[in-house]
Write a protein that holds these residues in place. Structure first.
Motif, PDB file in Angstrom:
ATOM      1  N   ARG A  11      -2.816  -6.611  -3.534  1.00 20.77           N
ATOM      2  CA  ARG A  11      -2.925  -5.150  -3.621  1.00 20.77           C
ATOM      3  C   ARG A  11      -1.789  -4.477  -2.852  1.00 20.77           C
ATOM      4  NH1 ARG A  11      -8.409  -6.090  -2.698  1.00 20.77           N
ATOM      5  NH2 ARG A  11      -8.201  -5.413  -0.536  1.00 20.77           N
ATOM      6  N   CYS A  12      -1.496  -5.010  -1.673  1.00 22.24           N
ATOM      7  CA  CYS A  12      -0.417  -4.430  -0.862  1.00 22.24           C
ATOM      8  C   CYS A  12       0.935  -4.602  -1.546  1.00 22.24           C
ATOM      9  CB  CYS A  12      -0.405  -5.061   0.528  1.00 22.24           C
ATOM     10  SG  CYS A  12      -1.781  -4.545   1.566  1.00 22.24           S
ATOM     11  N   LYS A  13       1.160  -5.747  -2.172  1.00 20.10           N
ATOM     12  CA  LYS A  13       2.420  -5.958  -2.890  1.00 20.10           C
ATOM     13  C   LYS A  13       2.548  -4.981  -4.050  1.00 20.10           C
ATOM     14  CE  LYS A  13       3.338 -10.845  -1.958  1.00 20.10           C
ATOM     15  NZ  LYS A  13       3.432 -12.187  -2.553  1.00 20.10           N
ATOM     16  N   LYS A  14       1.461  -4.766  -4.792  1.00 18.86           N
ATOM     17  CA  LYS A  14       1.495  -3.808  -5.903  1.00 18.86           C
ATOM     18  C   LYS A  14       1.773  -2.406  -5.382  1.00 18.86           C
ATOM     19  CE  LYS A  14      -1.559  -6.363  -9.002  1.00 18.86           C
ATOM     20  NZ  LYS A  14      -2.886  -6.374  -9.645  1.00 18.86           N
ATOM     21  N   ARG A  15       1.132  -2.048  -4.278  1.00 21.20           N
ATOM     22  CA  ARG A  15       1.331  -0.715  -3.700  1.00 21.20           C
ATOM     23  C   ARG A  15       2.776  -0.552  -3.239  1.00 21.20           C
ATOM     24  NH1 ARG A  15       0.077   3.880  -1.602  1.00 21.20           N
ATOM     25  NH2 ARG A  15      -0.167   4.404   0.582  1.00 21.20           N
ATOM     26  N   LEU A  16       3.316  -1.571  -2.599  1.00 23.07           N
ATOM     27  CA  LEU A  16       4.704  -1.514  -2.156  1.00 23.07           C
ATOM     28  C   LEU A  16       5.639  -1.357  -3.349  1.00 23.07           C
ATOM     29  CD1 LEU A  16       6.866  -1.759   0.057  1.00 23.07           C
ATOM     30  CD2 LEU A  16       6.754  -4.237  -0.254  1.00 23.07           C
ATOM     31  N   GLY A  17       5.362  -2.105  -4.421  1.00 20.91           N
ATOM     32  CA  GLY A  17       6.194  -1.988  -5.621  1.00 20.91           C
ATOM     33  C   GLY A  17       6.135  -0.590  -6.208  1.00 20.91           C
TER      34      GLY A  17
END
Length: 111
Positions: free
Chosen positions: A50-56
């Motif tokens: 989820r954090c990776k998607k948000r960062l992207g």
């Protein structure tokens, strides 16, 4: 003598039975701990995804003020170029004035 052997065998069986029970309990506790840790790992991996998607998504978003910022940056660059040009000209002109003043001073001393 046979009673002593039977008693010793039964004591050994009893102690081994207790050891076996303890090993079973330890094994069950380890299995529970393993399941808990696997659950925690799964949750952390989901959170990481989820954090990776948000960062992207945040990295791909252009801030609202970015256009104005770039415009002001270009304007500042133009002003700086003008400043440098004027500073060089001023420095050159001051040098020429100094040269003329020295020449004039030398002429005055000769006369």
């Amino acid at each position: 003598e046979s009673e002593v052997v039977e008693r010793a065998v039964s004591q050994l069986l009893g102690s081994h039975g207790q050891n076996l029970e303890q090993f079973k309990q330890t094994s069950e506790e380890l299995a529970r701990d393993e399941k808990q840790l696997e659950g925690k790992i799964r949750k952390k991996r989901q959170e990481l995804e989820r954090c990776k998607k948000r960062l992207g998504s945040l990295a791909s978003v252009r801030p609202a003020f970015m256009d104005e910022y770039e415009q002001l940056e270009q304007e500042l660059e133009r002003y700086y170029e003008q400043y440098v040009w004027r500073f060089r000209n001023l420095d050159y002109l001051e040098f020429e004035v100094d040269v003329l003043n020295k020449e004039q001073q030398e002429r005055m001393e000769e006369n």
